[in-house]
Design a protein around this motif. Sequence first.
Motif, PDB file in Angstrom:
ATOM      1  N   GLU A  66       0.812  -1.215   0.000  1.00  0.00           N
ATOM      2  CA  GLU A  66       0.000   0.000   0.000  1.00  0.00           C
ATOM      3  C   GLU A  66       0.845   1.264   0.000  1.00  0.00           C
ATOM      4  OE1 GLU A  66      -2.523  -0.309   3.380  1.00  0.00           O
ATOM      5  OE2 GLU A  66      -3.657  -2.042   2.611  1.00  0.00           O
ATOM      6  N   ARG A  67       2.039   1.212   0.570  1.00  0.00           N
ATOM      7  CA  ARG A  67       2.863   2.419   0.698  1.00  0.00           C
ATOM      8  C   ARG A  67       3.968   2.503  -0.356  1.00  0.00           C
ATOM      9  NH1 ARG A  67       7.519   0.821   3.732  1.00  0.00           N
ATOM     10  NH2 ARG A  67       7.257  -1.187   4.788  1.00  0.00           N
ATOM     11  N   LEU A  68       3.955   1.606  -1.327  1.00  0.00           N
ATOM     12  CA  LEU A  68       4.989   1.618  -2.356  1.00  0.00           C
ATOM     13  C   LEU A  68       4.577   2.478  -3.544  1.00  0.00           C
ATOM     14  CD1 LEU A  68       6.105  -2.143  -2.462  1.00  0.00           C
ATOM     15  CD2 LEU A  68       6.907  -0.287  -0.985  1.00  0.00           C
ATOM     16  N   PRO A  69       5.542   3.091  -4.243  1.00  0.00           N
ATOM     17  CA  PRO A  69       5.213   3.894  -5.431  1.00  0.00           C
ATOM     18  C   PRO A  69       4.703   3.023  -6.569  1.00  0.00           C
ATOM     19  CG  PRO A  69       7.586   3.696  -5.168  1.00  0.00           C
ATOM     20  CD  PRO A  69       6.972   3.123  -3.925  1.00  0.00           C
ATOM     21  N   GLU A  70       4.067   3.643  -7.541  1.00  0.00           N
ATOM     22  CA  GLU A  70       3.383   2.912  -8.605  1.00  0.00           C
ATOM     23  C   GLU A  70       4.354   2.082  -9.446  1.00  0.00           C
ATOM     24  OE1 GLU A  70       0.071   2.888  -8.660  1.00  0.00           O
ATOM     25  OE2 GLU A  70       0.298   4.148  -6.887  1.00  0.00           O
ATOM     26  N   PRO A  71       4.039   0.799  -9.674  1.00  0.00           N
ATOM     27  CA  PRO A  71       4.931  -0.039 -10.478  1.00  0.00           C
ATOM     28  C   PRO A  71       4.551  -0.024 -11.957  1.00  0.00           C
ATOM     29  CG  PRO A  71       3.209  -1.397  -9.541  1.00  0.00           C
ATOM     30  CD  PRO A  71       2.924   0.025  -9.092  1.00  0.00           C
ATOM     31  N   ASP A  72       5.534  -0.356 -12.796  1.00  0.00           N
ATOM     32  CA  ASP A  72       5.268  -0.583 -14.220  1.00  0.00           C
ATOM     33  C   ASP A  72       5.099  -2.069 -14.503  1.00  0.00           C
ATOM     34  OD1 ASP A  72       5.684   2.178 -15.506  1.00  0.00           O
ATOM     35  OD2 ASP A  72       7.446   1.949 -14.231  1.00  0.00           O
ATOM     36  N   VAL A  73       5.944  -2.880 -13.882  1.00  0.00           N
ATOM     37  CA  VAL A  73       5.886  -4.329 -14.050  1.00  0.00           C
ATOM     38  C   VAL A  73       6.107  -4.974 -12.693  1.00  0.00           C
ATOM     39  CG1 VAL A  73       6.601  -4.362 -16.481  1.00  0.00           C
ATOM     40  CG2 VAL A  73       8.336  -4.386 -14.696  1.00  0.00           C
ATOM     41  N   VAL A  74       5.504  -6.151 -12.497  1.00  0.00           N
ATOM     42  CA  VAL A  74       5.554  -6.795 -11.183  1.00  0.00           C
ATOM     43  C   VAL A  74       5.795  -8.287 -11.352  1.00  0.00           C
ATOM     44  CG1 VAL A  74       4.298  -7.305  -9.048  1.00  0.00           C
ATOM     45  CG2 VAL A  74       3.962  -5.101 -10.202  1.00  0.00           C
ATOM     46  N   ARG A  75       6.714  -8.811 -10.556  1.00  0.00           N
ATOM     47  CA  ARG A  75       6.896 -10.252 -10.435  1.00  0.00           C
ATOM     48  C   ARG A  75       6.412 -10.667  -9.054  1.00  0.00           C
ATOM     49  NH1 ARG A  75      10.715 -13.412  -6.954  1.00  0.00           N
ATOM     50  NH2 ARG A  75      10.910 -15.428  -7.972  1.00  0.00           N
TER      51      ARG A  75
END
Length: 415
Positions: A327-336
């Motif tokens: 919830e507190r992480l910046p927006e991702p482009d890709v996720v594993r």
Amino acid sequence: MADRVTVIGWDGSPLTEAATAALSAATLVAGAAHHLAFPEVPAHAERIRLGSIDLAARRIAGHRGSAVVLADGDPGFFGVVRSLRAPEHGLEVEVVPAVSSVATAFARAGMPWEDAQIVVAHPRTLRRAVNVCRAHHKVAVLTSPGAGPAELALLLEGVHRTFVICEELGTAREQVSVVTSEKAADHVWRDPNVVIVIGGGPEPQATGAWIAGRHPVCARDVRGWALPPEAYPGGPAAPGGEGDEGGEGESPGLRAAQLAHLGPRTGDLLWDIGSGSGALAVEAARFGAAVLAVDSDPAACARTAAAARSFGIQLQVVEGRAPHVLERLPEPDVVRIGGGGVPVVTAVTERRPERIVTHASTRDEAEALGAALAGNGYTVRCSLLQSVELDTAAWSERERSVVFLLSALRSDLAP
């Protein structure tokens, strides 16, 4: 069309003889307000305040006479030359260059810059510029209103960097400030400015450097990717290392397929949830992506940090349990996603990354994960990957891995 179009760069120095000659013959001059106030601008020349480059280019194209465009720094380096030469305008230009603002900024800082990344930050590209600052030791940021030092610092929350902020280079109001990224957000900075972002340990030594914008070769700069477990600290071949690369979730074959589907690149932010040994996080960072490696196990976080140090790359390790820590992480482009099941997959889809990869050891688990991805707006593909490692001395089977690989692309991007 204008008989002649000359683009003149200005870096605060007196205009060159060539620039002065072009200006004296100009019947139209375009530039910012401080350019149009130059005493060398002819009193009889038509003047255009340079706001919209496209509008100015159309005015120049319809002008009969000699036109001059004045611009700060080197106009061929992230400058107006590209826009003026665009096919829709059809302008042929002569260029009188000047020292670029990036070169001037590094000169003021007394630093070499052949190994620096150089990015332009507009409000629409600010996040990607920040991701480059996360991933690289030395970055020069050409800022703009709404995407300046304070905004860079706010988006770098949790990542310590040093900012060298060069305001109004080449003018009487020029000022160079060195502050930490934490303090840069608390100040109002004057435009235009260039920010040199430095951090993540000592400056790499560029001995034998031969190409600009790349990290210098170091002892751990190895060819290839999907490296074997023993290439990483704590792997099974490391002294005293237990490692967990033997599991199906981190085998080199699966890692290669995951990276191929994600395609991490410079400007991206990748979340590696369940980073384990840190192998995938490190390899994504070697491609130039910014990486947040997330794991609830302190030992796994330590292994990931050690692997990053070993390879001389930048990444951020976050200790915490998904999905709550996300919830507190910046927006991702890709996720594993290395584990956590449907709740983690669902939480990730709510952040709308472009691509997601995960894996399952059984068909039932794969179906559940696939349904969660598809139900939340992703186009899903699933493959059964089987790899067999052979002992080439006896050509006998040493290890076998069977795993379902799920790759998801946000549906609005799917072909």
